[in-house]
Design a protein around this motif. Structure first.
Motif, PDB file in Angstrom:
ATOM      1  N   LEU A 211       0.868  -1.173   0.000  1.00 10.68           N
ATOM      2  CA  LEU A 211       0.000   0.000   0.000  1.00 10.68           C
ATOM      3  C   LEU A 211       0.905   1.222   0.000  1.00 10.68           C
ATOM      4  CD1 LEU A 211      -2.864   1.199   0.121  1.00 10.68           C
ATOM      5  CD2 LEU A 211      -2.649   1.224   2.612  1.00 10.68           C
ATOM      6  N   ILE A 212       0.786   2.055  -1.036  1.00 12.33           N
ATOM      7  CA  ILE A 212       1.645   3.226  -1.204  1.00 12.33           C
ATOM      8  C   ILE A 212       0.794   4.474  -1.027  1.00 12.33           C
ATOM      9  CG2 ILE A 212       3.155   4.467  -2.802  1.00 12.33           C
ATOM     10  CD1 ILE A 212       3.517   1.609  -4.172  1.00 12.33           C
ATOM     11  N   ILE A 213       1.119   5.276  -0.027  1.00 11.13           N
ATOM     12  CA  ILE A 213       0.375   6.500   0.260  1.00 11.13           C
ATOM     13  C   ILE A 213       1.232   7.684  -0.168  1.00 11.13           C
ATOM     14  CG2 ILE A 213      -0.705   7.901   2.058  1.00 11.13           C
ATOM     15  CD1 ILE A 213      -0.914   5.212   3.680  1.00 11.13           C
ATOM     16  N   VAL A 214       0.819   8.364  -1.221  1.00 11.87           N
ATOM     17  CA  VAL A 214       1.529   9.550  -1.695  1.00 11.87           C
ATOM     18  C   VAL A 214       0.888  10.763  -1.030  1.00 11.87           C
ATOM     19  CG1 VAL A 214       2.164  10.951  -3.689  1.00 11.87           C
ATOM     20  CG2 VAL A 214       2.084   8.444  -3.890  1.00 11.87           C
ATOM     21  N   LEU A 247       4.770  11.797  12.278  1.00 16.40           N
ATOM     22  CA  LEU A 247       3.460  11.231  12.594  1.00 16.40           C
ATOM     23  C   LEU A 247       3.196   9.936  11.839  1.00 16.40           C
ATOM     24  CD1 LEU A 247       1.068  11.921  10.231  1.00 16.40           C
ATOM     25  CD2 LEU A 247       1.516  14.211  11.047  1.00 16.40           C
ATOM     26  N   PHE A 248       3.820   9.778  10.671  1.00 21.04           N
ATOM     27  CA  PHE A 248       3.615   8.537   9.912  1.00 21.04           C
ATOM     28  C   PHE A 248       4.362   7.374  10.578  1.00 21.04           C
ATOM     29  CE2 PHE A 248       3.450  12.136   6.900  1.00 21.04           C
ATOM     30  CZ  PHE A 248       2.110  12.046   6.560  1.00 21.04           C
ATOM     31  N   ASN A 249       5.572   7.634  11.003  1.00 20.45           N
ATOM     32  CA  ASN A 249       6.299   6.620  11.766  1.00 20.45           C
ATOM     33  C   ASN A 249       5.545   6.257  13.040  1.00 20.45           C
ATOM     34  OD1 ASN A 249       9.672   7.845  11.015  1.00 20.45           O
ATOM     35  ND2 ASN A 249       8.337   6.470   9.875  1.00 20.45           N
ATOM     36  N   ALA A 250       4.898   7.248  13.643  1.00 16.14           N
ATOM     37  CA  ALA A 250       4.169   6.989  14.879  1.00 16.14           C
ATOM     38  C   ALA A 250       3.041   5.986  14.680  1.00 16.14           C
ATOM     39  CB  ALA A 250       3.613   8.303  15.439  1.00 16.14           C
ATOM     40  N   PHE A 251       2.516   5.928  13.482  1.00 17.04           N
ATOM     41  CA  PHE A 251       1.501   4.926  13.164  1.00 17.04           C
ATOM     42  C   PHE A 251       2.123   3.562  12.848  1.00 17.04           C
ATOM     43  CE2 PHE A 251      -1.494   8.470  12.311  1.00 17.04           C
ATOM     44  CZ  PHE A 251      -2.632   7.955  12.916  1.00 17.04           C
ATOM     45  N   ASP A 254       6.234   2.905   7.182  1.00 20.22           N
ATOM     46  CA  ASP A 254       7.477   3.277   6.515  1.00 20.22           C
ATOM     47  C   ASP A 254       7.294   4.664   5.907  1.00 20.22           C
ATOM     48  OD1 ASP A 254       9.975   3.221   5.385  1.00 20.22           O
ATOM     49  OD2 ASP A 254       9.545   1.601   3.967  1.00 20.22           O
ATOM     50  N   TYR A 255       8.411   5.383   5.679  1.00 20.24           N
ATOM     51  CA  TYR A 255       8.304   6.786   5.275  1.00 20.24           C
ATOM     52  C   TYR A 255       9.467   7.164   4.376  1.00 20.24           C
ATOM     53  CZ  TYR A 255       8.492  11.921   5.783  1.00 20.24           C
ATOM     54  OH  TYR A 255       8.543  13.266   5.545  1.00 20.24           O
ATOM     55  N   ARG A 256       9.167   7.861   3.286  1.00 17.57           N
ATOM     56  CA  ARG A 256      10.184   8.432   2.399  1.00 17.57           C
ATOM     57  C   ARG A 256       9.809   9.890   2.129  1.00 17.57           C
ATOM     58  NH1 ARG A 256      11.827   3.431  -0.022  1.00 17.57           N
ATOM     59  NH2 ARG A 256      11.263   1.906   1.588  1.00 17.57           N
ATOM     60  N   TYR A 257      10.810  10.750   1.967  1.00 17.99           N
ATOM     61  CA  TYR A 257      10.554  12.171   1.715  1.00 17.99           C
ATOM     62  C   TYR A 257      11.180  12.587   0.396  1.00 17.99           C
ATOM     63  CZ  TYR A 257      10.503  17.245   2.187  1.00 17.99           C
ATOM     64  OH  TYR A 257      10.306  18.584   1.965  1.00 17.99           O
ATOM     65  N   ASP A 276       5.905  -2.140  -6.011  1.00 13.37           N
ATOM     66  CA  ASP A 276       5.879  -3.552  -5.598  1.00 13.37           C
ATOM     67  C   ASP A 276       6.395  -3.764  -4.181  1.00 13.37           C
ATOM     68  OD1 ASP A 276       4.886  -4.263  -8.132  1.00 13.37           O
ATOM     69  OD2 ASP A 276       6.906  -4.428  -8.949  1.00 13.37           O
ATOM     70  N   ILE A 277       6.412  -2.743  -3.362  1.00 19.80           N
ATOM     71  CA  ILE A 277       6.844  -2.874  -1.979  1.00 19.80           C
ATOM     72  C   ILE A 277       5.911  -3.833  -1.246  1.00 19.80           C
ATOM     73  CG2 ILE A 277       5.476  -0.965  -1.046  1.00 19.80           C
ATOM     74  CD1 ILE A 277       8.042  -0.098   0.496  1.00 19.80           C
ATOM     75  N   ASP A 278       6.411  -4.511  -0.214  1.00 19.28           N
ATOM     76  CA  ASP A 278       5.607  -5.532   0.458  1.00 19.28           C
ATOM     77  C   ASP A 278       5.003  -5.054   1.774  1.00 19.28           C
ATOM     78  OD1 ASP A 278       7.827  -5.372   2.068  1.00 19.28           O
ATOM     79  OD2 ASP A 278       8.354  -7.509   1.937  1.00 19.28           O
ATOM     80  N   HIS A 279       5.033  -3.750   2.031  1.00 14.15           N
ATOM     81  CA  HIS A 279       4.450  -3.213   3.247  1.00 14.15           C
ATOM     82  C   HIS A 279       3.994  -1.776   2.990  1.00 14.15           C
ATOM     83  CE1 HIS A 279       8.746  -2.073   3.338  1.00 14.15           C
ATOM     84  NE2 HIS A 279       8.303  -0.955   3.884  1.00 14.15           N
ATOM     85  N   PRO A 280       3.128  -1.236   3.833  1.00 12.96           N
ATOM     86  CA  PRO A 280       2.652   0.134   3.614  1.00 12.96           C
ATOM     87  C   PRO A 280       3.776   1.158   3.754  1.00 12.96           C
ATOM     88  CG  PRO A 280       1.201  -1.046   5.120  1.00 12.96           C
ATOM     89  CD  PRO A 280       2.442  -1.877   4.970  1.00 12.96           C
ATOM     90  N   VAL A 281       3.750   2.162   2.895  1.00 16.07           N
ATOM     91  CA  VAL A 281       4.770   3.199   2.927  1.00 16.07           C
ATOM     92  C   VAL A 281       4.134   4.538   2.569  1.00 16.07           C
ATOM     93  CG1 VAL A 281       5.443   2.793   0.512  1.00 16.07           C
ATOM     94  CG2 VAL A 281       7.049   3.920   2.077  1.00 16.07           C
ATOM     95  N   VAL A 282       4.601   5.577   3.214  1.00 13.84           N
ATOM     96  CA  VAL A 282       4.177   6.943   2.891  1.00 13.84           C
ATOM     97  C   VAL A 282       5.305   7.611   2.120  1.00 13.84           C
ATOM     98  CG1 VAL A 282       3.580   9.212   3.823  1.00 13.84           C
ATOM     99  CG2 VAL A 282       2.675   7.133   4.903  1.00 13.84           C
ATOM    100  N   VAL A 283       4.978   8.139   0.931  1.00 17.24           N
ATOM    101  CA  VAL A 283       5.925   8.930   0.150  1.00 17.24           C
ATOM    102  C   VAL A 283       5.467  10.389   0.253  1.00 17.24           C
ATOM    103  CG1 VAL A 283       7.018   9.306  -2.075  1.00 17.24           C
ATOM    104  CG2 VAL A 283       6.310   6.986  -1.400  1.00 17.24           C
ATOM    105  N   HIS A 284       6.191  11.164   1.026  1.00 22.94           N
ATOM    106  CA  HIS A 284       5.846  12.551   1.335  1.00 22.94           C
ATOM    107  C   HIS A 284       6.523  13.450   0.300  1.00 22.94           C
ATOM    108  CE1 HIS A 284       6.240  15.956   4.631  1.00 22.94           C
ATOM    109  NE2 HIS A 284       5.634  16.385   3.531  1.00 22.94           N
ATOM    110  N   ILE A 285       5.727  14.082  -0.574  1.00 22.64           N
ATOM    111  CA  ILE A 285       6.298  14.928  -1.622  1.00 22.64           C
ATOM    112  C   ILE A 285       5.936  16.385  -1.356  1.00 22.64           C
ATOM    113  CG2 ILE A 285       6.242  13.041  -3.287  1.00 22.64           C
ATOM    114  CD1 ILE A 285       3.849  14.361  -4.637  1.00 22.64           C
ATOM    115  N   HIS A 286       6.913  17.263  -1.493  1.00 22.59           N
ATOM    116  CA  HIS A 286       6.729  18.683  -1.229  1.00 22.59           C
ATOM    117  C   HIS A 286       6.501  19.392  -2.561  1.00 22.59           C
ATOM    118  CE1 HIS A 286       8.479  22.698   0.456  1.00 22.59           C
ATOM    119  NE2 HIS A 286       7.157  22.693   0.445  1.00 22.59           N
ATOM    120  N   THR A 287       5.267  19.860  -2.780  1.00 22.42           N
ATOM    121  CA  THR A 287       4.908  20.482  -4.058  1.00 22.42           C
ATOM    122  C   THR A 287       4.514  21.940  -3.850  1.00 22.42           C
ATOM    123  OG1 THR A 287       2.568  19.866  -3.908  1.00 22.42           O
ATOM    124  CG2 THR A 287       4.080  18.256  -4.914  1.00 22.42           C
TER     125      THR A 287
END
Length: 729
Positions: A211-214, A247-251, A254-257, A276-287
């Motif tokens: 699950l990829i959360i952008v 806050l994402f790590n607190a849940f 995984d987290y990427r910026y 194709d990652i095997d675990h949930p991850v947040v990709v935090h993009i600054h726009t």
């Protein structure tokens, strides 16, 4: 119950991107480099028919594609209007998503989806943004009826993570046979402040799996960002994603910026890393919200007879700006309202852009009556420290201007996109003795239905609700306010007022917000349906109110017609009807907010027009008088919470028909209650049981149907109502 037009029912409304206004103002030129309708395939966007075409581009062509998309969005905004700012900020991210992922096998869910225009361009719908003749082909939000690449119809906020969790759960349960690959939720533009988004994050961490959360962090909501989470997010941006607390790590996620959220190459690399990652991850993009607006000519230039097309001096049209990182969100921008002078960065005006054809037109009803309410409340702040205006985002759309917010200070609270919290918060203020006023759009209030029942009404909280955009309009299917009366008027303990003039609207507001202990103050919550287009138009042109001319005497409201009901004839007294409280009997001789107002006394036909349908009542009465010599009784009920049984009983004498008009859902709505009253209180003298005809909308979703067409569909026109009345004689 029947539809007097004999054609069934219907409903619709156009808040979002379709149905653009037309006018004499010069339309902004579409850059000649992006007109695919002429068969020119020398430019990239005209050659994009599906995500496969994005994947086929050379790496060095991606920036040019972004430039063309950005130019298309800017031109489209001038001609058609829409959520242009959020889409300008998402150009590179959307191109990168379709470069890396394989939609529709990989499922991309856009939160709110008002930032999905670029996604639509890349999935076969670019022509709907490039060719003015095709602007109406697509909605302002994702819609599976348009494309297999759209997962849901979404126009409200915060739900993308929950929806993505559901898609991923089924994929993981069914295995390879599910046909689902990566699941991507794209959330941001203020959506993360919504409570349901945090519920989704909580579930995602527990569920596990791909699950990829952008998270699109453009430092803005609809207006400024408000809430405690924005400080930690700012520190994450400043530290390149390393600061704590995260806050994402607190849940447990995984987290990427990605700092360069408008760099398509950087985003492609980031998305390839998590594919194709095997675990949930947040990709935090600054726009940058509104990226590209500063490349346009000025507002003044747009008013000249000739202007050059959009020009850019950077590869993708994104320009450096200092309109970010202000210390106070409500000072982040000097635009007055959300449709004025959009630009890059922290700019409320870039949330929604009106087309050039709308420049200089008078305020719409939301802004007109919203400003009026704020002007009435503001002088009370000094003497009433507990008086607080609460907006769950969208302030500018409802006439809560920057100037008002700055002057109001602590008397104004933007809770972010948190309707449920806003109503519960207001109930807390009321319990402490304060006077809260919650203001937002009718369709958004649906998200707080439980709080209306529990925290507000069950607790008899003195909360005032300003219900904007209620009733029929040409909005899209996610923003229709056709269901507000059905929702609010059936909540026990809540009072719903439906004013038909500015004077009544302000009187209703004063009554609803009267300090606790005031004489005749309401005992619980009050919902005020803010008048709509029909009322505002009639206030601007009194000839549209041919019976009263808009002049209603301000008199004590003993509004019933003479009643001569004798028990000998089998009649019943209105004051003794079981289950019905006679307002006039309760408050004899005293003006009360729940009394119906009889504006013309007549015979044969009584026409009761609720709220925005009231001008139609007067117009129909005038037509009956002119064409058939019938002087109809005309009634403004002023509220839809209870029935004025004195008035209904008085109509038994001399009235064969009672007509109810409402610009909302008929089934479960207000008019049916009038029919039920006479059915449940039938008298033995058949001549004293009026026949009731109800006019209103169908129980259905409609999408961007013009208001005039809806009125025709529902029989809500003078000709159709008159024909139905006379057919029954």
């Amino acid at each position: 119950m029947r539809n007097a037009s004999g054609n069934g029912f219907d409903s619709s409304d156009s808040f979002a991107v379709s149905g653009a206004a037309e006018g004499a103002a010069r339309l902004h030129d579409i850059p000649p480099s992006i007109t695919p309708s002429h068969g020119d395939d020398s430019h990239l966007l005209s050659r994009i028919a599906s995500p496969a075409d994005v994947k086929a581009l050379a790496p060095d062509e991606l920036a040019e594609l972004c430039r063309e998309i950005r130019a298309t969005l800017l031109a489209y905004g001038h001609q058609h209007g829409g959520h242009i700012g959020s889409n300008l900020g998402m150009v590179e991210a959307t191109v990168a998503l379709h470069r890396v992922f394989d939609s529709p096998r990989d499922r991309i869910v856009f939160d709110v989806s008002h930032q999905s225009y670029v996604h639509k361009m890349l999935t076969g719908r670019a022509g709907a943004y490039m060719d003015p003749n095709r602007f109406g082909e697509v909605t302002g939000f994702t819609n599976p009826d348009e494309s297999e690449h759209d997962q849901f119809v979404l126009g409200h906020t915060g739900t993308s993570i929950s929806l993505a969790c559901g898609l991923a759960k089924t994929r993981d349960m069914e295995g390879p046979g599910s046909g689902i690959g990566n699941v991507v939720a794209v959330i941001g533009d203020g959506s993360l402040s919504s409570g349901v988004a945090f519920e989704g994050l909580n579930n995602a961490a527990e569920q596990g799996g791909n699950l990829i959360i952008v998270f699109n962090d453009n430092e803005m909501s609809i207006a400024g960002d408000f809430g405690g989470m924005y400080g930690p997010l700012a520190r994450l941006r400043a530290s390149g994603g390393t600061a704590q607390p995260n806050l994402f790590n607190a849940f447990g996620l995984d987290y990427r910026y990605v700092e360069a959220g408008n760099d398509v190459s950087a985003l492609v690399a980031a998305f390839e890393e998590v594919r194709d990652i095997d675990h949930p991850v947040v990709v935090h993009i600054h726009t940058l919200k509104g990226a590209g607006y500063d490349g346009e000519e000025t507002h003044a230039d747009r008013q000249t007879a000739s202007a050059s097309p959009v020009s850019f001096d950077s590869p993708t049209g994104v320009h450096p700006t200092d309109n970010v990182n202000h210390s106070e969100p409500w000072h982040s921008d000097h635009c007055n309202l959300s449709d004025h002078e959009p630009h890059e960065g922290q700019c409320e005006a870039s949330h929604w852009q009106n087309p050039d054809a709308a420049i200089g037109k008078p305020d719409d009803p939301r802004k007109h009556y919203g400003k009026m309410a704020m002007a009435a409340l503001e002088p009370r702040f000094a003497a009433e420290p507990g008086l607080v205006v609460i907006s769950p985002a969208t302030p500018g759309s409802n006439g809560i201007t920057h100037e008002f917010r700055e002057r109001a200070g602590a008397h104004y609270v933007d809770t972010g996109i948190t309707e449920s919290h806003a109503v519960a918060y207001a109930a807390g203020i009321a319990r402490a003795g304060g006077t809260p006023v919650v203001a937002t759009t009718a369709s958004f209030f649906q998200r707080a239905y439980d709080q209306f029942f529990q925290e507000m009404s069950l607790n008899r909280s003195r909360v005032t609700v300003l219900d904007f955009l209620g009733g029929l309009s040409g909005s899209d299917n996610t923003h229709s306010g056709a269901y507000d009366v059905t929702m609010f008027s059936n909540i026990p303990g809540a009072t719903m007022l439906v004013p038909t003039s500015a004077r009544d609207y302000l009187a209703d507001l004063a009554w609803a917000t009267a300090p606790a202990g005031s004489a005749d103050a309401p005992a619980g919550p009050v919902v005020i349906r803010v008048p709509g287009e029909a009322i505002l138009t009639a206030e601007r042109d009194a000839t549209l109110l041919p019976v009263t001319g808009g002049q209603i005497a301000d008199r004590p409201q003993s509004t019933s017609l003479p009643v001569s009901v004798s028990s000998a004839s089998g009649g019943i007294s209105a004051a003794t009807v079981r289950g019905t409280v006679s307002v006039t009997a309760q408050r004899a001789g005293v003006r009360h907010m729940l009394d119906w107002r009889v504006n013309q006394t007549g015979s044969h036909v009584a026409i009761i027009g609720l709220g925005n349908a009231y001008p139609l009542a007067e117009q129909t009465a005038a037509a009956l008088s002119a064409d058939y010599g019938i002087t109809a009784t005309v009634i403004d009920p002023r509220q839809c919470t209870s029935l004025d049984s004195d008035v209904l009983e008085s109509l038994r004498d001399g009235h064969q028909q009672v007509i109810t008009l409402e610009d909302g859902q008929l089934e479960g709505g207000w008019g049916e209650k009038v029919t039920a009253y006479y059915a449940n209180h039938h008298v033995s003298d058949g001549s004293r049981n009026p026949h009731v005809l109800n006019f209103g909308a169908a129980k259905e979703f409609t999408d961007r149907v013009p208001l005039g067409e809806l009125n025709e569909r529902y029989g809500l026109t003078v000709e159709q109502v008159t024909e139905a009345i006379t057919r029954c004689f």
